[in-house]
Design an enzyme around this catalytic site. Structure first.
Site, PDB file in Angstrom:
ATOM      1  N   CYS A  11       0.835  -1.196   0.000  1.00 56.65           N
ATOM      2  CA  CYS A  11       0.000   0.000   0.000  1.00 56.65           C
ATOM      3  C   CYS A  11       0.877   1.256   0.000  1.00 56.65           C
ATOM      4  O   CYS A  11       2.101   1.173   0.133  1.00 56.65           O
ATOM      5  CB  CYS A  11      -0.920   0.003   1.227  1.00 56.65           C
ATOM      6  N   CYS A  14       3.057   1.616   3.072  1.00 52.73           N
ATOM      7  CA  CYS A  14       4.169   0.667   3.062  1.00 52.73           C
ATOM      8  C   CYS A  14       5.303   1.183   2.173  1.00 52.73           C
ATOM      9  O   CYS A  14       6.473   1.098   2.543  1.00 52.73           O
ATOM     10  CB  CYS A  14       3.703  -0.707   2.584  1.00 52.73           C
TER      11      CYS A  14
END
Length: 78
Positions: A11, A14
């Site tokens: 994501c 991340c």
């Protein structure tokens, strides 16, 4: 050598954490192995409940949030 793992499914948070880790390592000029772990089974096996998670030498130092570059540098210097 320091081993740094960024655990997350890919994501935006991340990715930002991974970039922050790379910047912190570069600014400190340290030798570190930076690994991105996106495999869900590996993340669960590590006991992570919320991503992203940051591990330094096998120890979780942040979970469910994105530490900034300065905080990561501080964690690496401990």
């Amino acid at each position: 050598m320091t081993k740094i793992e960024v655990l997350g499914t890919g994501c935006a948070k991340c990715k930002r954490l991974f970039e922050n880790v790379q910047a912190a390592v570069k600014e400190l000029g340290i030798a570190a192995e930076v690994v991105k772990v996106e495999d869900l089974d590996a993340i669960i096996e590590a006991g992570v409940m919320m991503t992203p998670a940051l591990f330094i030498n096998g120890e979780v130092v942040a979970e469910g949030r994105v530490p900034d570059v300065n905080e990561i540098k501080s964690l690496l210097q401990e």
